[in-house]
Design an enzyme around this catalytic site. Sequence first.
Site, PDB file in Angstrom:
ATOM      1  N   HIS A 197      -6.068   3.222  -4.112  1.00 36.17           N
ATOM      2  CA  HIS A 197      -5.955   3.472  -2.671  1.00 36.17           C
ATOM      3  C   HIS A 197      -6.240   4.941  -2.352  1.00 36.17           C
ATOM      4  CE1 HIS A 197      -5.007   2.011   1.247  1.00 36.17           C
ATOM      5  NE2 HIS A 197      -3.856   2.651   1.399  1.00 36.17           N
ATOM      6  N   ASP A 221       0.806  -1.216   0.000  1.00 33.56           N
ATOM      7  CA  ASP A 221       0.000   0.000   0.000  1.00 33.56           C
ATOM      8  C   ASP A 221       0.842   1.270   0.000  1.00 33.56           C
ATOM      9  OD1 ASP A 221      -2.130  -1.722   0.236  1.00 33.56           O
ATOM     10  OD2 ASP A 221      -2.951  -0.810   2.047  1.00 33.56           O
ATOM     11  N   HIS A 262      -4.921   9.537   0.424  1.00 37.22           N
ATOM     12  CA  HIS A 262      -4.928   8.657   1.602  1.00 37.22           C
ATOM     13  C   HIS A 262      -5.696   9.265   2.786  1.00 37.22           C
ATOM     14  CE1 HIS A 262      -3.446   5.798   4.630  1.00 37.22           C
ATOM     15  NE2 HIS A 262      -3.077   5.036   3.623  1.00 37.22           N
ATOM     16  N   HIS A 267       3.721  -2.305   3.092  1.00 37.25           N
ATOM     17  CA  HIS A 267       3.704  -0.941   2.548  1.00 37.25           C
ATOM     18  C   HIS A 267       5.013  -0.645   1.830  1.00 37.25           C
ATOM     19  CE1 HIS A 267       0.733  -0.943   5.812  1.00 37.25           C
ATOM     20  NE2 HIS A 267       0.122   0.044   5.156  1.00 37.25           N
TER      21      HIS A 267
END
Length: 277
Positions: A149, A98, A153, A243
């Site tokens: 995503h 991510d 964020h 990540h």
Amino acid sequence: MQKDHFFTRRRMLLAGAATLGAAGTARGVLAGGATETTRAAPPVSGPQARQALKPSAFRLQPLTGDGPPHTEPRKLKVRREPILQISGRGRRMMLTFDDGPNPDYTPHILDALDKYDVRAMFFVCGECVADYPELVARMADEGHVVGNHTWTHPLLTTLNRKQIHSEMKRTSDIIEHTYGEPPQWFRAPYGAWNRAAFQLGAEMGMEPMAWTVDTTDWMEPGTDTIIDRVESGAAPGVVVLSHDAGGDRSETVHAIREWLPYLLDSGYHLTVPPRRV
């Protein structure tokens, strides 16, 4: 410059919100695109012969110029919970990353995946794609799956529907331009889902994907802790969360070089979802 302005905030939010992405009944991704309830089996003990992995049959070539012609996505059924696991026979797992792409960490992760001929999912932030489109083009060229995503964020549960739509739509558009086709998967930042995210994702042709095992690399707990999280959590159907941006991800880079060959030696097949047509 890498957009890490949300890093301090994510430490506080993830502690309370991560359970939202890994709780509830697990839903598995089937080869035909349907779902079924699945349960993770106990971790495999003892190394087994490594299974040869074949290159992905689906490799997108990066596009140049004005990008691909826009096509309206096929609307999907609205889910009430995200997908947490994959299903299928054998020791199948899925790796997801991510918050990227990031030029300091993403290339090293891609190098490790390429070394072992493994495909993974990357849930990217639109503002990072805008800064480093060449990394998303490389993901496409090497057969990885790129998911949405959001653009910046944000915590979606604090936004109104129009704001959530903007975050998701802008990101889908830049992924389509850079990757070669619109994303078919969406992951809510911090694992914090709401009805609008499920509805808008379905309207844009994206299935909601969460995770089963959180490496906790976002906490920078140390390379050994990350390795232990993955190896002890390994089981058929597991979706691993890591990540490649959002902070210092050097521990993640060092860890994947250790746990990736371990999983393969343990007989796991690391896969990605089938492409919907």
